[in-house]
Design an enzyme around this catalytic site. Structure first.
Site, PDB file in Angstrom:
ATOM      1  N   GLY A 124       0.834  -1.206   0.000  1.00 28.13           N
ATOM      2  CA  GLY A 124       0.000   0.000   0.000  1.00 28.13           C
ATOM      3  C   GLY A 124       0.868   1.255   0.000  1.00 28.13           C
ATOM      4  CB  ILE A 135       2.122   4.631   4.259  1.00 27.25           C
ATOM      5  CG1 ILE A 135       1.108   3.670   4.880  1.00 27.25           C
ATOM      6  CG2 ILE A 135       1.462   5.935   3.813  1.00 27.25           C
ATOM      7  CD1 ILE A 135       0.574   4.129   6.228  1.00 27.25           C
ATOM      8  CE  LYS A 136       1.195  -1.533   5.315  1.00 30.22           C
ATOM      9  NZ  LYS A 136       0.080  -0.588   5.257  1.00 30.22           N
ATOM     10  CB  THR A 137       9.144  -0.952   3.895  1.00 26.33           C
ATOM     11  OG1 THR A 137       8.669  -2.275   3.601  1.00 26.33           O
ATOM     12  CG2 THR A 137       9.024  -0.696   5.384  1.00 26.33           C
ATOM     13  CG  LEU A 138       8.492  -2.491  -2.510  1.00 22.82           C
ATOM     14  CD1 LEU A 138       9.731  -3.333  -2.794  1.00 22.82           C
ATOM     15  CD2 LEU A 138       7.285  -3.128  -3.152  1.00 22.82           C
TER      16      LEU A 138
END
Ligand SMILES: Cc1ncc(COP(=O)(O)O)c(C=O)c1O
Length: 370
Positions: free
Chosen positions: A183, A185-188
């Site tokens: 999504g 705001i995830k790290t990827l």
């Protein structure tokens, strides 16, 4: 006027290459599942060091499909921490199963073996640990017990892409079906997207059918064939090439994500040491790529409002699920979780932030606590 980085609790970070990747797909005219999606799956497979990865439209879809592939359905009970995003619980409900809410460790906000054992009932068919903040959840002490009772483990690793469990990346331990979210705001990020790591070719084939409406033929087989066959239940949950192109551009830069996020979290941890009223939620930063920086504070609602009034993007991850109207049927007293729900506060945490920003936030937090 540009907003200060700390005004946002979280935000995506573009490394370069994402726009070109999306533009190429748009110009190519194939927006569904395609070669770029499969290239992204291969990139994930080699990054994680696993045999296969199935890309899907979201982390929620990954959880829904993983539970279904595990055979979870109507009337089954799935043990899940109440302290998670509502998506985890909705995935259980989407399968027709029921959440059995469990407590978490007050220091890590993750399930412990004793929390699982306390929540077990004769109807338990799966355990769904949530890797809060990015840290691995170790259920090895009860693995044998779970296997004996034929209880599956499906991991919600929405926060934990890239983190380690021992010497291998999360997803590569072979003990659970692991689900990731890509999504915003995830790290990827893929913009929106997700993936699951199946444990055998049968699970992989089932997940691939289910993500594309239950059709037996792969998209490339379908393109060559005059008909198709629907073999079972399915969702419209494939990962579009538009989203896959973003993820593909991002994954090449993951080492910098890892370094920056660890450094920012460690900066917060050092600065927060001087605040005795603040309890930092431990993410095991040496092994994890932190997704968020969560603290527990007294008078959270007042502190939240005071920080917001100063333009600081605080968040609440999460209001407990067993207190949500939709899940009240499965309420049971969870004293620790309810306490955490009153104290939890997430500080601005993303890669546009500098160490200086983290120290400014900490100073503002100190003042808000007075
Ligand atoms: C813990 C957790 N589980 C599941 C999800 C769902 O992922 P998605 O938003 O990709 O559907 C999220 C998303 O934020 C999450 O934080």
């Amino acid at each position: 006027m540009a907003t200060a980085p700390y005004a946002q609790n979280a935000r995506p970070f573009l490394h370069g290459g994402e726009l070109e990747g999306v533009a190429e797909v748009l110009a190519g005219g194939q927006y569904g599942h395609g070669d770029i999606t499969e290239r992204f799956e291969q990139a994930l497979t080699s990054f994680l060091g696993v045999d296969d990865v199935v890309a899907v439209a979201s982390g929620t879809a990954a959880l829904h499909i993983a539970l279904a592939v595990t055979g979870i359905g109507h009337g089954d009970e799935v043990i899940v921490p109440s302290m998670t995003f509502c998506a985890t619980v909705q995935a259980i409900r989407a399968c027709g199963a029921q959440p059995r809410f469990a407590e978490v460790d007050p220091d890590t906000l993750c399930l412990r073996p004793q929390d699982v054992m306390e929540a077990l009932t004769p109807s338990t068919r799966a355990v769904l640990p949530v890797l809060y903040g990015g840290r691995a959840v170790d259920l090895s002490d009860i693995r044998y017990e779970l296997e004996q009772r034929k209880i599956a483990v499906v991991e919600d690793a929405a926060h934990a892409f890239g983190s380690y469990c021992g010497r291998v990346r999360i997803g590569a331990t072979n003990n659970a079906l692991t689900c990731f979210s890509f999504g915003p705001i995830k790290t990827l990020t893929c913009g929106q997207g997700g993936a699951l790591v199946p444990r055998d070719p049968e699970q992989a084939a089932h997940a691939r059918r289910m993500r594309l409406l239950g059709m037996a033929e792969s998209p490339s087989e379908r393109a060559r064939s005059a008909t198709y066959h629907v073999g079972g239940v399915g969702l419209r949950a494939h990962l579009s090439q538009i989203n896959a192109a973003i993820g593909l551009a991002q994954i090449a830069h993951f080492p910098s994500v890892e370094a920056q996020r660890k450094e920012l979290w460690r900066t917060y941890a050092a600065a927060l040491e001087d605040l005795p009223d603040v309890r930092l939620v431990d993410v095991d930063v040496d092994r994890s790529v932190p997704t968020l920086c969560a603290v527990r504070v007294p008078e959270r609602d007042r502190v939240f409002a005071a920080l917001q009034a100063r333009g600081i993007g605080v968040g609440t991850h999460y209001p407990p699920n067993h207190l949500q109207p939709a899940f009240r049927r499965w309420w049971r007293p969870l004293i620790a979780t309810e306490q955490i729900g009153e104290e939890i506060l997430t500080l601005p945490f993303h890669q546009k932030m500098t160490s200086h920003d983290a120290r400014l936030v900490t100073t503002a937090l100190r003042e808000a606590l007075r």
